[in-house]
Design an enzyme around this catalytic site. Structure first.
Site, mmCIF file in Angstrom:
data_model
loop_
_atom_site.group_PDB
_atom_site.id
_atom_site.type_symbol
_atom_site.label_atom_id
_atom_site.label_comp_id
_atom_site.label_asym_id
_atom_site.label_seq_id
_atom_site.Cartn_x
_atom_site.Cartn_y
_atom_site.Cartn_z
ATOM 1 N N ASP A 1 0.867 -1.188 0.000
ATOM 2 C CA ASP A 1 0.000 0.000 0.000
ATOM 3 C C ASP A 1 0.900 1.233 0.000
ATOM 4 O OD1 ASP A 1 -3.273 0.109 0.970
ATOM 5 O OD2 ASP A 1 -2.172 2.016 0.879
ATOM 6 N N ASP B 1 3.140 2.648 -4.595
ATOM 7 C CA ASP B 1 2.223 3.648 -5.147
ATOM 8 C C ASP B 1 1.883 3.230 -6.571
ATOM 9 O OD1 ASP B 1 0.773 5.731 -6.071
ATOM 10 O OD2 ASP B 1 2.324 7.257 -5.814
ATOM 11 N N TYR C 1 -14.712 6.400 -12.549
ATOM 12 C CA TYR C 1 -14.530 5.220 -11.689
ATOM 13 C C TYR C 1 -15.213 4.003 -12.318
ATOM 14 C CZ TYR C 1 -14.989 2.156 -7.604
ATOM 15 O OH TYR C 1 -14.946 1.089 -6.748
ATOM 16 N N LYS D 1 -13.516 0.316 -13.606
ATOM 17 C CA LYS D 1 -13.898 -1.010 -13.121
ATOM 18 C C LYS D 1 -14.354 -1.911 -14.271
ATOM 19 C CE LYS D 1 -12.742 -0.416 -8.888
ATOM 20 N NZ LYS D 1 -11.677 -1.236 -8.296
ATOM 21 N N THR E 1 -16.580 0.532 4.174
ATOM 22 C CA THR E 1 -15.132 0.693 4.378
ATOM 23 C C THR E 1 -14.783 2.180 4.396
ATOM 24 O OG1 THR E 1 -14.547 0.845 2.049
ATOM 25 C CG2 THR E 1 -14.692 -1.384 2.962
#
Ligand SMILES: NC(=O)C1=CN([C@@H]2O[C@H](COP(=O)(O)OP(=O)(O)OC[C@H]3O[C@@H](n4cnc5c(N)ncnc54)[C@H](O)[C@@H]3O)[C@@H](O)[C@H]2O)C=CC1
Ligand SMILES: O=C(O)c1cccc(O)c1O
Length: 264
Positions: free
Chosen positions: A42, A68, A164, A168, A199
């Protein structure tokens, strides 16, 4: 702690991107509980520290690397270090992803234009494809598996999240293509497409994340089950896809959305 989960990953090393938070953290913990040595990736080092501690508490061996995905140099650096230390990498799970652009989730085409296009495509699509490409050697050596994390967003278009949603959908296609390329090498490539899951992704722009978390739980979701998912429920599906129980599944992206957009 005794675990009811099977030890499907005994003696196997599995790397998880986006492991500092949310679905990635829950997946790392789940895999560790199933016997994996987990490698956490991460860009958020504080978050990685917290996941490391949770994985150790679940009885797992763990190692973290900074990554990254927006930077080709960082992906290369991390992949080389990882390959050197783990010449047999059984699994690579791509949970990292971004939806926010300049701190907001809603970025309508007419008002915001292409702002955020490069960032979202580089993190959500290009970075993962580059990581897989650079780790082909260790994955082939282990006859391993790659799991991508798409979204039910791949199958619908929302005005404010059109970029976004496109990333996906692209990931579903890239998953199929990588599966075709790697099948002759003995490596499976599969996707999970979660529906709305509680989340940090949804809590970032809220002053009181815990209050927001309980509001989201109470509000439920627009799927057949009428609720949002907990990250552990997505992690359970991911660990199935990464395990030998899914040995005849490759190329496809499986809906894990409570009967939402990807299941109808
Ligand atoms: N939460 C939800 O409702 C849903 C989430 N998803 C997808 O599931 C995946 C995980 O999402 P959540 O756990 O909810 O999000 P999250 O925001 O809790 O976790 C995402 C992780 O990705 C990491 N990350 C972001 N940019 C990065 C970069 N440039 N390089 C490396 N790491 C980076 C973040 O630091 C964070 O640890 C994402 O791909 C997301 O698009 C899919 C469907 C629904
Ligand atoms: O369904 C959602 O609300 C959602 C939110 C953030 C990210 C996603 O992938 C989603 O599907």
């Amino acid at each position: 702690m005794t675990s009811p989960t099977p030890q499907r990953f005994d003696g196997r090393t599995v790397a998880v991107t986006g492991a500092a938070s949310g679905i990635g953290r829950a997946t790392a913990i789940r895999l560790a509980a199933e016997g994996a040595q987990v490698v956490l990736l991460d860009r958020n080092l504080d978050g990685l520290g917290a996941t490391e501690q949770a994985v150790r508490e679940a009885g797992g061996l763990v190692r973290s690397y900074e990554l990254d995905l927006a930077s080709e140099a960082s992906v290369s650096r991390t992949a080389q270090a990882l390959a050197a230390e783990h010449p047999h990498l059984h699994g690579l799970i791509g949970c990292a992803g971004v939806v926010h652009i300049d701190g907001v989730q809603e970025n309508p085409f007419l008002e915001r234009g292409l702002a955020g296009w490069d960032l979202l495509f580089s993190v959500n699509v290009r970075g993962m494809a580059q990581l897989v490409h650079e780790l082909v050697g260790p994955l082939v050596a282990a006859r391993g598996v790659v799991v991508t994390v798409s979204s039910e967003a791949a199958y619908r278009s929302r005005a404010g999240r059109w970029i976004y949603d496109a990333t996906k959908a692209a990931l579903v296609s890239v998953t199929r293509s990588m599966a075709a390329a790697l099948a002759p090498e003995g490596v499976r490539v599969v996707g999970a497409a979660p529906g709305g899951t509680i989340t940090e992704m949804h809590l970032l722009d809220h002053a009181d994340p815990e209050a927001m978390r309980s509001r989201m739980r109470a509000a439920g979701g627009s799927n057949l089950l009428g609720r949002l998912a907990e990250p552990e429920e997505i992690a359970a599906a991911i660990s199935f896809l990464a395990s030998d129980d899914a040995s005849f599944i490759t190329g496809t992206t499986i809906a894990v959305d409570g009967g939402g957009a990807g299941s109808r």
